[in-house]
Design a protein around this motif. Structure first.
Motif, PDB file in Angstrom:
ATOM      1  N   ALA A 259      38.308  36.908  42.504  1.00  0.00           N
ATOM      2  CA  ALA A 259      38.055  35.686  41.740  1.00  0.00           C
ATOM      3  C   ALA A 259      39.207  34.727  41.987  1.00  0.00           C
ATOM      4  O   ALA A 259      40.248  35.116  42.541  1.00  0.00           O
ATOM      5  CB  ALA A 259      37.915  35.997  40.248  1.00  0.00           C
ATOM      6  N   PHE A 260      39.044  33.466  41.577  1.00  0.00           N
ATOM      7  CA  PHE A 260      40.043  32.439  41.848  1.00  0.00           C
ATOM      8  C   PHE A 260      40.360  31.650  40.574  1.00  0.00           C
ATOM      9  O   PHE A 260      39.507  31.506  39.703  1.00  0.00           O
ATOM     10  CB  PHE A 260      39.547  31.468  42.921  1.00  0.00           C
ATOM     11  CG  PHE A 260      39.117  32.136  44.192  1.00  0.00           C
ATOM     12  CD1 PHE A 260      40.049  32.469  45.162  1.00  0.00           C
ATOM     13  CD2 PHE A 260      37.783  32.448  44.407  1.00  0.00           C
ATOM     14  CE1 PHE A 260      39.655  33.099  46.327  1.00  0.00           C
ATOM     15  CE2 PHE A 260      37.379  33.080  45.571  1.00  0.00           C
ATOM     16  CZ  PHE A 260      38.315  33.414  46.532  1.00  0.00           C
ATOM     17  N   ASP A 261      41.609  31.149  40.506  1.00  0.00           N
ATOM     18  CA  ASP A 261      41.976  30.315  39.370  1.00  0.00           C
ATOM     19  C   ASP A 261      41.980  28.847  39.776  1.00  0.00           C
ATOM     20  O   ASP A 261      41.607  28.493  40.903  1.00  0.00           O
ATOM     21  CB  ASP A 261      43.325  30.749  38.775  1.00  0.00           C
ATOM     22  CG  ASP A 261      44.508  30.516  39.714  1.00  0.00           C
ATOM     23  OD1 ASP A 261      44.376  29.748  40.688  1.00  0.00           O
ATOM     24  OD2 ASP A 261      45.582  31.091  39.463  1.00  0.00           O
ATOM     25  N   SER A 262      42.400  27.987  38.870  1.00  0.00           N
ATOM     26  CA  SER A 262      42.333  26.543  39.103  1.00  0.00           C
ATOM     27  C   SER A 262      43.279  26.067  40.190  1.00  0.00           C
ATOM     28  O   SER A 262      43.095  24.989  40.755  1.00  0.00           O
ATOM     29  CB  SER A 262      42.640  25.798  37.799  1.00  0.00           C
ATOM     30  OG  SER A 262      43.958  26.103  37.351  1.00  0.00           O
ATOM     31  N   GLU A 263      44.317  26.861  40.498  1.00  0.00           N
ATOM     32  CA  GLU A 263      45.276  26.480  41.519  1.00  0.00           C
ATOM     33  C   GLU A 263      44.953  27.083  42.879  1.00  0.00           C
ATOM     34  O   GLU A 263      45.700  26.883  43.841  1.00  0.00           O
ATOM     35  CB  GLU A 263      46.683  26.895  41.093  1.00  0.00           C
ATOM     36  CG  GLU A 263      47.164  26.180  39.831  1.00  0.00           C
ATOM     37  CD  GLU A 263      48.567  26.587  39.435  1.00  0.00           C
ATOM     38  OE1 GLU A 263      49.078  27.563  40.035  1.00  0.00           O
ATOM     39  OE2 GLU A 263      49.149  25.958  38.546  1.00  0.00           O
TER      40      GLU A 263
END
Length: 446
Positions: free
Chosen positions: A284-288
């Motif tokens: 998964a990925f975060d906002s950055e």
């Protein structure tokens, strides 16, 4: 040591410790969100299989054995939004696994053994949008794999045993691809903002255009020359269009850029500091743009930043209170970069909330010069951090923590007793304090 000097050194030490960078492993507060007790009473969570978060930060967890989906709000309220009775009109839910949520808060869940997909509206209305009959024209749905939601509102689902990909929209259900197109047992399904649908099947990533044309997007057996990679268990795209491939047997993750450049962002060595990665399972990925990878076999979670820095942010100990991270098999990141991890062998979900990072405030320099030994705490909380965590973190801050630049505190070293062994500035302050105590005692003995 005189009281004034001792107070000065303690103040310096507090400032240095407050300004010291927080390590990645310690930069998250880990807490239990939901366990087998579920919503309480008969609304338990048995065999948690998948999770997603919506734009408001609500968490949704599917229970495969309990045949239900639970909603968990940020303030901890847990409710059951669908159970094994399905829509209550004869369409039941069993083996809940496929799970997705759209921008409007509608939740979609598929049953691996009931062979159908339900939509649960924010107002609680439930309806079956894909039945075992699929498109009704021979394109049946047998064993729901995964579900994806497009920007246009269409819902896409893979049929593992039926060997196809179906879409559901206002116009009805359509079969997009099947075994005649090369599919066998399709698994993961993704969709991008262009309406292109991607599905994985036996090491091949297929791409289905909005017009219905099917292409080989990537063949992991032929297109990854020079890289060891086995068994795609998950794949996804970041906002820059990079494709990430999770290899469960090769214990690594590869990143493929839009122009075809390939890079291994993590392998079995994990963070290279003894925390290994075994059987990576989801990403998964975060906002950055940082990637988060769970190790199903190593019982941990790694964060890989865009510049390649790797850190283990959770391990088998879980929250340290007995809620262990055993068998992490699903992960999601919300808009505030809170990380949710499902531990399938522990039958629970943990939330990893980023702590407030302390920053130096140069505006206090003038005040420091005017006030002499007095220091002020000017640290401002990060606006993107969960407000519920700011209280505990502020209590831990030392007064005067902003008066010394972080760079100064971390780069300054001294030698311990002339041995050449580096001593950090906080250690040096302690040594000065205790050395002063010894000198004071020797003076008194004389």
């Amino acid at each position: 040591m005189k009281p004034k000097r001792r107070a000065m050194i303690i103040s310096m030490l507090g400032a240095m410790l407050a300004a010291a960078p927080i390590t990645a492993a310690a930069s998250y507060e880990i807490e239990l969100v939901v366990d087998q007790s579920g919503a309480g009473g008969i609304n338990t969570l048995d065999g948690p299989s998948n999770l997603v978060v919506d734009a408001s930060g609500n968490l949704f967890v599917a229970g495969s054995l309990s045949g239900n989906v639970l909603k968990v709000t940020l303030d901890g309220q847990i409710t059951e939004i669908i159970d094994a009775s399905g829509d209550g009109q004869g369409a039941t839910l069993s083996g809940a696994y496929g799970l997705a949520v759209n921008a409007l808060g509608h939740v979609f869940v598929g049953g691996t053994t009931s062979d159908n997909v339900f939509q649960i509206s924010p107002n609680g209305a439930i309806r079956e949008i894909i039945s075992p009959a699929g498109d009704g024209l021979g394109g049946d749905l047998n064993q729901v794999g995964t579900i994806a939601v497009g920007a246009n509102g269409s819902v896409y689902v893979s049929g593992v045993i039926s060997g196809n990909v179906l879409s559901a929209a206002l116009g009805g259900v359509d079969e997009l691809a099947n075994r005649q197109d090369g599919l066998n047992t399709p698994g993961r399904v993704r969709v991008n903002d262009l309406g292109e649908v991607f599905v994985h099947d036996y090491g091949i990533i297929y791409r289905i255009s909005p017009e219905g044309y099917i292409y080989h997007h990537l063949n992991t057996f032929d297109d990854l020359s020079g890289f060891y990679f086995e068994s795609v268990v998950d794949f996804d795209f970041d906002t820059a269009g990079n494709l990430y491939l999770v290899g469960s047997n090769s214990d690594n993750v590869l990143r493929v850029s839009p122009n075809g450049d390939i890079e291994e962002i993590i392998n079995a060595d994990g963070d290279g500091a003894g925390n290994e990665l075994d059987n990576p399972y989801r990403i998964a990925f975060d906002s950055e743009g940082s990637a988060y990878v769970v190790g199903y076999g190593s019982n941990n979670v790694f964060r890989i930043t865009t510049d390649g820095a790797i850190a283990q942010i959770a391990d088998l100990d879980g929250d340290g209170l007995g809620n262990t991270l055993d068998g992490p098999s699903a992960i999601a990141v919300d808009n505030e970069d809170r990380v949710y991890v499902l531990a399938s062998r522990s039958d629970l979900v943990l939330r990893l909330t980023p702590r407030i990072e302390q920053e130096s405030n140069t505006d206090n320099d003038d005040e420091s010069a005017a006030d002499g030994d007095e220091t002020k705490n000017g640290t401002m909380p990060d606006e993107t951090t969960d407000p519920s965590t700011t209280g505990s973190d502020e209590d831990e801050e030392k007064e005067g923590g902003d008066m010394i630049e972080t760079e100064t505190a971390t780069s300054g070293t001294e030698s311990i007793c002339g041995t050449g062994v580096p001593m950090s500035m906080p250690m040096l302050a302690l040594a000065m304090m205790f050395a002063g105590d010894r000198r004071s005692r020797r003076f008194r003995r004389r």
